[in-house]
Enzyme design. Structure first.
Site, mmCIF file in Angstrom:
data_model
loop_
_atom_site.group_PDB
_atom_site.id
_atom_site.type_symbol
_atom_site.label_atom_id
_atom_site.label_comp_id
_atom_site.label_asym_id
_atom_site.label_seq_id
_atom_site.Cartn_x
_atom_site.Cartn_y
_atom_site.Cartn_z
ATOM 1 N N LYS A 212 0.819 -1.217 0.000
ATOM 2 C CA LYS A 212 0.000 0.000 0.000
ATOM 3 C C LYS A 212 0.849 1.261 0.000
ATOM 4 O O LYS A 212 2.060 1.241 0.226
ATOM 5 C CB LYS A 212 -0.980 -0.037 1.170
ATOM 6 C CG LYS A 212 -2.081 -1.067 0.921
ATOM 7 C CD LYS A 212 -3.228 -0.975 1.904
ATOM 8 C CE LYS A 212 -4.349 -1.937 1.490
ATOM 9 N NZ LYS A 212 -5.454 -1.966 2.467
ATOM 10 N N ARG A 251 -3.481 -10.168 4.708
ATOM 11 C CA ARG A 251 -3.904 -10.234 3.299
ATOM 12 C C ARG A 251 -2.771 -9.667 2.441
ATOM 13 O O ARG A 251 -2.390 -8.507 2.609
ATOM 14 C CB ARG A 251 -5.183 -9.417 3.106
ATOM 15 C CG ARG A 251 -5.724 -9.377 1.681
ATOM 16 C CD ARG A 251 -6.982 -8.509 1.619
ATOM 17 N NE ARG A 251 -7.555 -8.464 0.279
ATOM 18 C CZ ARG A 251 -7.193 -7.614 -0.669
ATOM 19 N NH1 ARG A 251 -6.227 -6.717 -0.425
ATOM 20 N NH2 ARG A 251 -7.768 -7.644 -1.856
#
Length: 283
Positions: A212, A251
Protein backbone atom coordinates in the site's frame (compact mmCIF):
# COMPACT_ATOMS: atom_id res chain seq x y z
CA UNK A 1 -9.90 -23.20 8.91
CA UNK A 2 -6.82 -23.74 11.08
CA UNK A 3 -6.90 -22.06 14.48
CA UNK A 4 -4.19 -20.99 16.89
CA UNK A 5 -2.07 -19.30 14.24
CA UNK A 6 -2.24 -16.34 11.88
CA UNK A 7 -3.67 -17.23 8.48
CA UNK A 8 -2.42 -15.98 5.12
CA UNK A 9 -4.96 -14.58 2.66
CA UNK A 10 -3.66 -14.34 -0.89
CA UNK A 11 -4.91 -11.57 -3.19
CA UNK A 12 -6.36 -12.48 -6.57
CA UNK A 13 -7.43 -9.42 -8.56
CA UNK A 14 -9.42 -10.37 -11.67
CA UNK A 15 -9.28 -6.77 -12.87
CA UNK A 16 -7.56 -4.66 -15.52
CA UNK A 17 -6.81 -1.73 -13.19
CA UNK A 18 -5.85 -2.78 -9.65
CA UNK A 19 -3.00 -0.66 -8.31
CA UNK A 20 -0.36 -3.39 -8.13
CA UNK A 21 -1.25 -6.28 -10.42
CA UNK A 22 -4.13 -5.08 -12.59
CA UNK A 23 -4.35 -6.97 -15.87
CA UNK A 24 -2.06 -9.81 -14.77
CA UNK A 25 -4.88 -12.27 -14.06
CA UNK A 26 -7.88 -10.78 -15.85
CA UNK A 27 -8.89 -13.89 -17.79
CA UNK A 28 -10.64 -16.86 -16.18
CA UNK A 29 -7.84 -19.32 -16.96
CA UNK A 30 -5.09 -16.99 -15.74
CA UNK A 31 -7.02 -16.15 -12.59
CA UNK A 32 -7.73 -19.78 -11.71
CA UNK A 33 -4.11 -20.75 -12.27
CA UNK A 34 -2.85 -17.89 -10.12
CA UNK A 35 -5.33 -18.77 -7.38
CA UNK A 36 -4.03 -22.34 -7.38
CA UNK A 37 -0.44 -21.04 -7.23
CA UNK A 38 -1.35 -18.93 -4.20
CA UNK A 39 -2.88 -21.97 -2.49
CA UNK A 40 0.12 -24.15 -3.30
CA UNK A 41 2.41 -21.44 -1.89
CA UNK A 42 0.55 -21.70 1.42
CA UNK A 43 -2.39 -19.31 1.23
CA UNK A 44 -5.10 -20.45 3.62
CA UNK A 45 -7.64 -18.25 1.82
CA UNK A 46 -7.67 -16.80 -1.70
CA UNK A 47 -9.44 -13.41 -1.83
CA UNK A 48 -11.02 -12.93 -5.26
CA UNK A 49 -12.02 -9.45 -6.41
CA UNK A 50 -13.46 -8.22 -9.68
CA UNK A 51 -13.41 -4.46 -9.09
CA UNK A 52 -10.44 -2.27 -8.23
CA UNK A 53 -10.77 -0.48 -4.90
CA UNK A 54 -7.76 1.82 -5.25
CA UNK A 55 -8.42 5.55 -4.79
CA UNK A 56 -10.18 7.17 -7.79
CA UNK A 57 -10.75 3.79 -9.46
CA UNK A 58 -13.60 3.48 -11.94
CA UNK A 59 -16.66 1.63 -10.66
CA UNK A 60 -17.96 -1.31 -12.66
CA UNK A 61 -21.49 -2.66 -12.80
CA UNK A 62 -22.21 -5.63 -10.50
CA UNK A 63 -23.01 -7.70 -13.59
CA UNK A 64 -19.52 -7.09 -15.01
CA UNK A 65 -17.92 -7.74 -11.62
CA UNK A 66 -19.75 -11.07 -11.43
CA UNK A 67 -18.81 -11.99 -14.99
CA UNK A 68 -15.17 -11.60 -14.01
CA UNK A 69 -15.18 -13.62 -10.81
CA UNK A 70 -17.98 -16.19 -10.47
CA UNK A 71 -16.48 -18.86 -12.70
CA UNK A 72 -13.10 -18.33 -11.00
CA UNK A 73 -14.64 -18.73 -7.55
CA UNK A 74 -16.58 -21.81 -8.65
CA UNK A 75 -13.49 -23.50 -10.05
CA UNK A 76 -11.19 -22.67 -7.12
CA UNK A 77 -13.80 -23.86 -4.64
CA UNK A 78 -14.27 -27.08 -6.62
CA UNK A 79 -10.55 -27.71 -6.28
CA UNK A 80 -10.64 -27.33 -2.51
CA UNK A 81 -9.44 -23.75 -2.15
CA UNK A 82 -11.04 -21.64 0.59
CA UNK A 83 -12.25 -18.51 -1.18
CA UNK A 84 -13.30 -15.09 0.01
CA UNK A 85 -15.00 -12.55 -2.23
CA UNK A 86 -13.69 -8.98 -2.16
CA UNK A 87 -16.65 -6.79 -3.11
CA UNK A 88 -18.63 -3.67 -2.29
CA UNK A 89 -21.88 -5.12 -3.60
CA UNK A 90 -24.35 -7.28 -1.67
CA UNK A 91 -25.67 -8.68 -4.95
CA UNK A 92 -22.19 -9.84 -5.95
CA UNK A 93 -21.46 -11.20 -2.48
CA UNK A 94 -24.63 -13.31 -2.55
CA UNK A 95 -23.84 -14.65 -6.02
CA UNK A 96 -20.28 -15.44 -4.95
CA UNK A 97 -21.45 -17.38 -1.90
CA UNK A 98 -23.77 -19.38 -4.14
CA UNK A 99 -20.79 -20.09 -6.44
CA UNK A 100 -18.75 -21.51 -3.54
CA UNK A 101 -17.14 -18.57 -1.75
CA UNK A 102 -16.74 -19.17 1.97
CA UNK A 103 -16.55 -15.63 3.34
CA UNK A 104 -17.31 -12.04 2.35
CA UNK A 105 -14.66 -9.30 2.46
CA UNK A 106 -16.54 -5.98 2.26
CA UNK A 107 -13.92 -3.29 1.81
CA UNK A 108 -16.49 -0.50 1.99
CA UNK A 109 -17.66 -1.25 5.52
CA UNK A 110 -21.25 -1.34 4.15
CA UNK A 111 -20.90 2.25 2.87
CA UNK A 112 -21.56 1.31 -0.75
CA UNK A 113 -24.17 -1.40 -0.25
CA UNK A 114 -26.10 -1.17 3.04
CA UNK A 115 -27.83 -4.43 2.06
CA UNK A 116 -24.61 -6.16 3.12
CA UNK A 117 -25.84 -6.02 6.72
CA UNK A 118 -28.92 -8.10 5.98
CA UNK A 119 -26.97 -10.48 3.73
CA UNK A 120 -24.32 -11.07 6.39
CA UNK A 121 -26.98 -11.91 8.94
CA UNK A 122 -28.97 -14.13 6.61
CA UNK A 123 -26.11 -16.04 4.99
CA UNK A 124 -24.25 -17.03 8.14
CA UNK A 125 -20.97 -16.71 6.23
CA UNK A 126 -17.95 -15.15 7.94
CA UNK A 127 -17.87 -11.44 7.18
CA UNK A 128 -14.92 -9.03 7.08
CA UNK A 129 -15.96 -5.57 8.24
CA UNK A 130 -13.33 -3.12 7.02
CA UNK A 131 -13.22 0.47 8.17
CA UNK A 132 -13.66 2.93 5.34
CA UNK A 133 -15.32 6.21 4.55
CA UNK A 134 -17.03 7.19 1.34
CA UNK A 135 -16.18 5.41 -1.92
CA UNK A 136 -12.96 5.06 -3.95
CA UNK A 137 -13.87 8.33 -5.65
CA UNK A 138 -14.24 10.28 -2.39
CA UNK A 139 -12.23 8.55 0.34
CA UNK A 140 -9.05 10.61 -0.11
CA UNK A 141 -11.05 13.69 0.97
CA UNK A 142 -12.29 12.00 4.17
CA UNK A 143 -9.07 11.54 6.11
CA UNK A 144 -9.66 13.96 8.99
CA UNK A 145 -9.92 12.30 12.41
CA UNK A 146 -9.95 13.95 15.82
CA UNK A 147 -8.24 10.84 17.16
CA UNK A 148 -7.46 8.31 14.43
CA UNK A 149 -7.57 5.14 16.51
CA UNK A 150 -10.50 6.13 18.73
CA UNK A 151 -12.54 7.35 15.75
CA UNK A 152 -11.87 4.23 13.69
CA UNK A 153 -12.75 1.98 16.63
CA UNK A 154 -15.96 3.90 17.26
CA UNK A 155 -17.01 3.78 13.60
CA UNK A 156 -16.23 0.07 13.35
CA UNK A 157 -18.21 -0.60 16.51
CA UNK A 158 -21.21 1.25 15.14
CA UNK A 159 -21.39 -0.96 12.05
CA UNK A 160 -20.48 -4.04 14.12
CA UNK A 161 -23.51 -3.44 16.34
CA UNK A 162 -25.79 -3.29 13.29
CA UNK A 163 -24.35 -6.56 12.00
CA UNK A 164 -24.83 -8.30 15.34
CA UNK A 165 -28.40 -7.02 15.51
CA UNK A 166 -28.98 -8.50 12.05
CA UNK A 167 -27.95 -11.93 13.30
CA UNK A 168 -24.23 -12.14 12.50
CA UNK A 169 -22.53 -14.43 15.01
CA UNK A 170 -19.70 -12.62 16.84
CA UNK A 171 -17.23 -15.43 16.10
CA UNK A 172 -17.93 -15.06 12.37
CA UNK A 173 -17.17 -11.35 12.33
CA UNK A 174 -13.68 -10.16 11.37
CA UNK A 175 -12.63 -6.52 11.69
CA UNK A 176 -10.08 -4.75 9.48
CA UNK A 177 -8.81 -1.22 10.26
CA UNK A 178 -8.84 -0.33 6.55
CA UNK A 179 -5.22 0.66 5.98
CA UNK A 180 -5.05 3.11 3.09
CA UNK A 181 -8.81 3.61 2.91
CA UNK A 182 -9.63 7.19 3.96
CA UNK A 183 -6.24 7.25 5.70
CA UNK A 184 -3.29 9.56 5.09
CA UNK A 185 0.06 10.56 6.56
CA UNK A 186 0.91 8.52 9.64
CA UNK A 187 -2.62 7.27 10.27
CA UNK A 188 -1.92 3.78 8.91
CA UNK A 189 1.00 3.40 11.32
CA UNK A 190 -1.17 4.58 14.22
CA UNK A 191 -3.68 1.85 13.39
CA UNK A 192 -1.02 -0.85 13.09
CA UNK A 193 0.33 0.11 16.50
CA UNK A 194 -3.25 -0.15 17.80
CA UNK A 195 -3.58 -3.87 16.98
CA UNK A 196 -4.06 -4.70 20.70
CA UNK A 197 -6.96 -2.23 20.90
CA UNK A 198 -8.52 -3.67 17.75
CA UNK A 199 -8.33 -7.15 19.27
CA UNK A 200 -10.03 -5.82 22.40
CA UNK A 201 -13.19 -5.39 20.31
CA UNK A 202 -13.55 -9.15 20.78
CA UNK A 203 -13.38 -10.20 17.14
CA UNK A 204 -10.78 -11.61 14.79
CA UNK A 205 -8.58 -8.96 13.15
CA UNK A 206 -7.43 -8.90 9.52
CA UNK A 207 -4.38 -6.80 8.62
CA UNK A 208 -4.23 -5.81 4.93
CA UNK A 209 -1.09 -3.73 4.35
CA UNK A 210 0.26 -5.37 1.22
CA UNK A 211 2.09 -2.97 -1.14
CA UNK A 212 0.00 0.00 0.00
CA UNK A 213 0.86 3.66 -0.48
CA UNK A 214 2.08 4.25 3.05
CA UNK A 215 4.80 1.63 2.45
CA UNK A 216 5.77 3.33 -0.79
CA UNK A 217 6.13 6.58 1.15
CA UNK A 218 8.18 4.87 3.87
CA UNK A 219 10.61 3.46 1.29
CA UNK A 220 10.76 6.54 -0.93
CA UNK A 221 14.02 7.44 -2.63
CA UNK A 222 14.75 10.92 -3.88
CA UNK A 223 11.24 11.99 -2.96
CA UNK A 224 9.68 9.28 -5.17
CA UNK A 225 7.59 6.51 -3.56
CA UNK A 226 8.93 3.05 -4.14
CA UNK A 227 6.85 1.23 -6.79
CA UNK A 228 4.24 -1.22 -5.53
CA UNK A 229 6.14 -4.35 -6.55
CA UNK A 230 9.14 -3.18 -4.48
CA UNK A 231 7.20 -3.15 -1.23
CA UNK A 232 7.01 -6.88 -0.53
CA UNK A 233 9.88 -6.88 1.98
CA UNK A 234 8.16 -4.24 4.10
CA UNK A 235 4.87 -6.10 3.70
CA UNK A 236 6.47 -9.30 5.00
CA UNK A 237 7.83 -7.39 8.01
CA UNK A 238 4.35 -6.10 8.83
CA UNK A 239 2.95 -9.60 8.39
CA UNK A 240 5.45 -11.01 10.89
CA UNK A 241 4.67 -8.24 13.38
CA UNK A 242 0.94 -8.73 12.89
CA UNK A 243 1.30 -12.46 13.52
CA UNK A 244 3.38 -11.74 16.62
CA UNK A 245 0.60 -9.40 17.77
CA UNK A 246 -2.15 -11.99 17.33
CA UNK A 247 -3.81 -10.97 14.05
CA UNK A 248 -6.23 -13.57 12.72
CA UNK A 249 -4.95 -13.18 9.15
CA UNK A 250 -2.83 -11.03 6.86
CA UNK A 251 -3.90 -10.23 3.30
CA UNK A 252 -1.01 -10.12 0.82
CA UNK A 253 0.13 -10.35 -2.79
CA UNK A 254 3.37 -12.27 -2.14
CA UNK A 255 2.17 -15.39 -0.34
CA UNK A 256 5.44 -17.34 -0.22
CA UNK A 257 7.41 -14.57 1.51
CA UNK A 258 4.52 -13.94 3.88
CA UNK A 259 4.24 -17.61 4.85
CA UNK A 260 7.95 -17.50 5.76
CA UNK A 261 7.48 -14.30 7.76
CA UNK A 262 4.44 -15.57 9.63
CA UNK A 263 6.08 -18.95 10.27
CA UNK A 264 9.07 -17.17 11.80
CA UNK A 265 6.79 -15.18 14.11
CA UNK A 266 4.97 -18.36 15.09
CA UNK A 267 8.25 -20.10 15.92
CA UNK A 268 9.26 -17.13 18.10
CA UNK A 269 5.91 -17.39 19.90
CA UNK A 270 6.18 -21.16 20.29
CA UNK A 271 3.23 -22.00 18.05
CA UNK A 272 3.30 -25.69 17.11
CA UNK A 273 3.46 -26.38 14.27
CA UNK A 274 4.65 -22.93 13.17
CA UNK A 275 3.34 -23.64 9.65
CA UNK A 276 1.17 -26.21 7.97
CA UNK A 277 2.23 -27.86 4.74
CA UNK A 278 1.21 -25.87 1.66
CA UNK A 279 -2.03 -26.98 0.08
CA UNK A 280 -2.04 -29.13 -3.03
CA UNK A 281 -5.39 -28.30 -4.63
CA UNK A 282 -6.88 -31.19 -6.52
CA UNK A 283 -7.64 -31.20 -10.19
Amino acid sequence: MPTGRTLVMGILNVTPDSFSDGGHHDTESAAVEHGLRLARAGADIVDVGGESTRPHSTRVAPQEEQRRILTVIRELSRRGVVVSVDTFNAETAEAALAAGAHLVNDVSGTNVSPEMVELAGRSGAPYVLMHSRGTPETMTTLTHYDDTVADVLRELAGVRDRLLAAGVHPERLIVDPGLGFAKAGGQDWELLRALPRLREMGHKVLVAASRKRFLGALLAEGGEPRPATGRDGATAAISALAAFGGAWAVRVHDVAATVDAVTTAHAWLGVEPPALHPRDPGS
